[in-house]
Write a protein that holds these residues in place. Structure first.
Motif, PDB file in Angstrom:
ATOM      1  N   VAL A   1      30.370 -80.823 -46.974  1.00 49.48           N
ATOM      2  CA  VAL A   1      31.149 -80.805 -48.210  1.00 49.48           C
ATOM      3  C   VAL A   1      32.605 -80.459 -47.939  1.00 49.48           C
ATOM      4  O   VAL A   1      33.519 -81.076 -48.507  1.00 49.48           O
ATOM      5  CB  VAL A   1      30.537 -79.799 -49.212  1.00 49.48           C
ATOM      6  CG1 VAL A   1      31.460 -79.610 -50.410  1.00 49.48           C
ATOM      7  CG2 VAL A   1      29.167 -80.268 -49.670  1.00 49.48           C
ATOM      8  N   ASP A   2      32.841 -79.488 -47.049  1.00 49.93           N
ATOM      9  CA  ASP A   2      34.209 -79.067 -46.766  1.00 49.93           C
ATOM     10  C   ASP A   2      35.059 -80.200 -46.202  1.00 49.93           C
ATOM     11  O   ASP A   2      36.276 -80.252 -46.445  1.00 49.93           O
ATOM     12  CB  ASP A   2      34.211 -77.890 -45.780  1.00 49.93           C
ATOM     13  CG  ASP A   2      33.712 -76.610 -46.413  1.00 49.93           C
ATOM     14  OD1 ASP A   2      33.466 -76.607 -47.635  1.00 49.93           O
ATOM     15  OD2 ASP A   2      33.560 -75.601 -45.697  1.00 49.93           O
ATOM     16  N   VAL A   3      34.449 -81.079 -45.440  1.00 46.96           N
ATOM     17  CA  VAL A   3      35.190 -82.202 -44.853  1.00 46.96           C
ATOM     18  C   VAL A   3      35.730 -83.105 -45.957  1.00 46.96           C
ATOM     19  O   VAL A   3      36.892 -83.526 -45.938  1.00 46.96           O
ATOM     20  CB  VAL A   3      34.291 -83.006 -43.889  1.00 46.96           C
ATOM     21  CG1 VAL A   3      34.965 -84.307 -43.455  1.00 46.96           C
ATOM     22  CG2 VAL A   3      33.950 -82.158 -42.672  1.00 46.96           C
ATOM     23  N   VAL A   4      34.880 -83.401 -46.924  1.00 43.37           N
ATOM     24  CA  VAL A   4      35.300 -84.260 -48.035  1.00 43.37           C
ATOM     25  C   VAL A   4      36.359 -83.559 -48.883  1.00 43.37           C
ATOM     26  O   VAL A   4      37.335 -84.179 -49.323  1.00 43.37           O
ATOM     27  CB  VAL A   4      34.090 -84.664 -48.899  1.00 43.37           C
ATOM     28  CG1 VAL A   4      34.526 -85.481 -50.105  1.00 43.37           C
ATOM     29  CG2 VAL A   4      33.094 -85.458 -48.057  1.00 43.37           C
ATOM     30  N   ALA A   5      36.198 -82.259 -49.103  1.00 43.74           N
ATOM     31  CA  ALA A   5      37.177 -81.506 -49.886  1.00 43.74           C
ATOM     32  C   ALA A   5      38.544 -81.537 -49.217  1.00 43.74           C
ATOM     33  O   ALA A   5      39.583 -81.744 -49.877  1.00 43.74           O
ATOM     34  CB  ALA A   5      36.709 -80.063 -50.055  1.00 43.74           C
ATOM     35  N   GLU A   6      38.577 -81.352 -47.896  1.00 43.98           N
ATOM     36  CA  GLU A   6      39.846 -81.387 -47.170  1.00 43.98           C
ATOM     37  C   GLU A   6      40.470 -82.774 -47.231  1.00 43.98           C
ATOM     38  O   GLU A   6      41.688 -82.917 -47.355  1.00 43.98           O
ATOM     39  CB  GLU A   6      39.617 -80.970 -45.718  1.00 43.98           C
ATOM     40  CG  GLU A   6      39.271 -79.494 -45.564  1.00 43.98           C
ATOM     41  CD  GLU A   6      38.790 -79.143 -44.167  1.00 43.98           C
ATOM     42  OE1 GLU A   6      38.656 -80.083 -43.347  1.00 43.98           O
ATOM     43  OE2 GLU A   6      38.551 -77.959 -43.902  1.00 43.98           O
ATOM     44  N   ALA A   7      39.626 -83.797 -47.164  1.00 44.50           N
ATOM     45  CA  ALA A   7      40.120 -85.172 -47.248  1.00 44.50           C
ATOM     46  C   ALA A   7      40.732 -85.447 -48.616  1.00 44.50           C
ATOM     47  O   ALA A   7      41.763 -86.128 -48.730  1.00 44.50           O
ATOM     48  CB  ALA A   7      38.988 -86.152 -46.964  1.00 44.50           C
ATOM     49  N   VAL A   8      40.103 -84.933 -49.660  1.00 44.11           N
ATOM     50  CA  VAL A   8      40.626 -85.131 -51.020  1.00 44.11           C
ATOM     51  C   VAL A   8      42.007 -84.503 -51.167  1.00 44.11           C
ATOM     52  O   VAL A   8      42.936 -85.131 -51.698  1.00 44.11           O
ATOM     53  CB  VAL A   8      39.653 -84.537 -52.060  1.00 44.11           C
ATOM     54  CG1 VAL A   8      40.311 -84.470 -53.443  1.00 44.11           C
ATOM     55  CG2 VAL A   8      38.382 -85.362 -52.132  1.00 44.11           C
ATOM     56  N   VAL A   9      42.158 -83.276 -50.706  1.00 44.86           N
ATOM     57  CA  VAL A   9      43.451 -82.590 -50.802  1.00 44.86           C
ATOM     58  C   VAL A   9      44.520 -83.358 -50.023  1.00 44.86           C
ATOM     59  O   VAL A   9      45.646 -83.556 -50.504  1.00 44.86           O
ATOM     60  CB  VAL A   9      43.339 -81.146 -50.283  1.00 44.86           C
ATOM     61  CG1 VAL A   9      44.722 -80.488 -50.228  1.00 44.86           C
ATOM     62  CG2 VAL A   9      42.412 -80.336 -51.178  1.00 44.86           C
TER      63      VAL A   9
ATOM     64  N   ILE B   1      37.827 -91.019 -44.677  1.00 42.14           N
ATOM     65  CA  ILE B   1      37.595 -89.642 -45.136  1.00 42.14           C
ATOM     66  C   ILE B   1      37.701 -88.693 -43.951  1.00 42.14           C
ATOM     67  O   ILE B   1      38.359 -87.650 -44.015  1.00 42.14           O
ATOM     68  CB  ILE B   1      36.210 -89.515 -45.795  1.00 42.14           C
ATOM     69  CG1 ILE B   1      36.171 -90.273 -47.126  1.00 42.14           C
ATOM     70  CG2 ILE B   1      35.853 -88.038 -46.030  1.00 42.14           C
ATOM     71  CD1 ILE B   1      34.797 -90.319 -47.771  1.00 42.14           C
ATOM     72  N   GLU B   2      37.068 -89.062 -42.849  1.00 39.38           N
ATOM     73  CA  GLU B   2      37.097 -88.214 -41.659  1.00 39.38           C
ATOM     74  C   GLU B   2      38.512 -88.106 -41.092  1.00 39.38           C
ATOM     75  O   GLU B   2      38.932 -87.028 -40.655  1.00 39.38           O
ATOM     76  CB  GLU B   2      36.138 -88.760 -40.606  1.00 39.38           C
ATOM     77  CG  GLU B   2      34.670 -88.656 -41.025  1.00 39.38           C
ATOM     78  CD  GLU B   2      33.725 -89.137 -39.958  1.00 39.38           C
ATOM     79  OE1 GLU B   2      32.863 -88.342 -39.527  1.00 39.38           O
ATOM     80  OE2 GLU B   2      33.851 -90.305 -39.533  1.00 39.38           O
ATOM     81  N   LYS B   3      39.261 -89.188 -41.097  1.00 42.84           N
ATOM     82  CA  LYS B   3      40.631 -89.167 -40.592  1.00 42.84           C
ATOM     83  C   LYS B   3      41.518 -88.271 -41.464  1.00 42.84           C
ATOM     84  O   LYS B   3      42.351 -87.518 -40.950  1.00 42.84           O
ATOM     85  CB  LYS B   3      41.204 -90.586 -40.540  1.00 42.84           C
ATOM     86  CG  LYS B   3      40.593 -91.465 -39.466  1.00 42.84           C
ATOM     87  CD  LYS B   3      41.193 -92.854 -39.488  1.00 42.84           C
ATOM     88  CE  LYS B   3      40.561 -93.752 -38.425  1.00 42.84           C
ATOM     89  NZ  LYS B   3      41.101 -95.137 -38.472  1.00 42.84           N
ATOM     90  N   LEU B   4      41.349 -88.358 -42.771  1.00 37.75           N
ATOM     91  CA  LEU B   4      42.137 -87.530 -43.681  1.00 37.75           C
ATOM     92  C   LEU B   4      41.810 -86.051 -43.484  1.00 37.75           C
ATOM     93  O   LEU B   4      42.707 -85.201 -43.490  1.00 37.75           O
ATOM     94  CB  LEU B   4      41.870 -87.943 -45.126  1.00 37.75           C
ATOM     95  CG  LEU B   4      42.478 -89.277 -45.582  1.00 37.75           C
ATOM     96  CD1 LEU B   4      41.888 -89.697 -46.925  1.00 37.75           C
ATOM     97  CD2 LEU B   4      44.002 -89.165 -45.691  1.00 37.75           C
TER      98      LEU B   4
END
Length: 249
Positions: free
Chosen positions: A211-219, A236-239
């Motif tokens: 979940v944290d990976v997606v949250a960081e990508a969103v920000v 998503i992973e790159k972001l």
């Protein structure tokens, strides 16, 4: 003002995380725009990050707030397909976006599609610069595509970002851990076979993300004006990696 969540229900500890004290908690009902619309005034970014996998209030059943029979009835009762919520007239003091015939049912459509479209509408009316819709799993792509296409078409003045994550897991939700492990095995198998079973396996053939990976990508996506439209797993992973690197500088 609303209350902070019950932390042991959403994290692995009952102790509030350090960042929680920097958040202003408000209460609203995603299916009743009137309850949250005033909170969007002056917002730069708006993120829709909720949805359900089952057409029943399974969390309410698990917590004893709803009977199992009632939950199953909601899950398996056939519901009409009301279509685009923007074409409905939202009436009543509560302004519920659900049609009267589905008022007692939490359907996949109204939770994952309709709530996102109506939130985007309210965000656009308040001139938000960007809107993020975290799309539901690919098992029901029609609802995801309907929401994305409607938001992009009706609110072109916003930079609309459609995050398309795979299965998400986190240690605070123990049930997601073995499910993520199984999904990971499926993703590995799909990779070994060259992806020839992708159409059959769906999300089970895609590597799960924390979940944290997606949250960081969103920000990161919100602060990168070049990011818009659909964002698939590799991006998503790159972001997320870009966001992590920025904290190391």
């Amino acid at each position: 003002m609303g209350r902070a969540p019950k932390w042991d229900a959403v994290t692995s500890s009952a102790t509030p995380p350090a960042w929680s004290h920097k958040v202003t908690w408000e209460r609203g009902d995603i299916l009743r725009p009137a309850t949250y619309a005033p909170l969007l005034k002056g917002a730069n970014f708006v993120v829709h990050s909720m949805g359900i996998l089952l057409e029943a209030d399974y969390k309410g059943v698990l917590r004893g707030q709803e009977s199992l029979i009632s939950g199953l009835r909601k899950a398996f009762t056939a519901a009409p397909q009301p279509g685009n919520p923007l074409e409905r007239r939202v009436t009543g003091a509560d302004g519920d976006i659900r049609p009267p015939e589905t008022r007692e049912q939490l359907t996949y459509e109204n939770m994952n599609r309709d709530s996102a479209i109506m939130l985007a509408k309210e965000a656009a009316q308040e001139n938000a610069a960007a809107f993020v819709y975290i799309s539901p799993p690919a098992e029901r792509p029609c609802y995801r595509l309907e929401a994305e296409s409607t938001i992009a078409r009706e609110f072109p003045g916003m930079r609309n970002i459609f995050i398309r994550p795979p299965f998400l897991y986190d240690s605070s939700r123990p049930i997601t851990m073995p499910m993520a492990a199984m999904t990971g095995v499926g993703a590995a198998f799909n990779g070994i076979t060259g992806g020839i079973f992708s159409n059959i396996m769906g999300a089970a053939g895609v590597k799960p993300l924390k979940v944290d990976v997606v949250a960081e990508a969103v920000v990161q996506a919100l602060h990168d004006e070049a990011v818009k439209g659909p964002v698939e797993v590799p991006e998503i992973e790159k972001l997320a990696e870009k966001a992590w690197r920025s904290t190391m500088l």
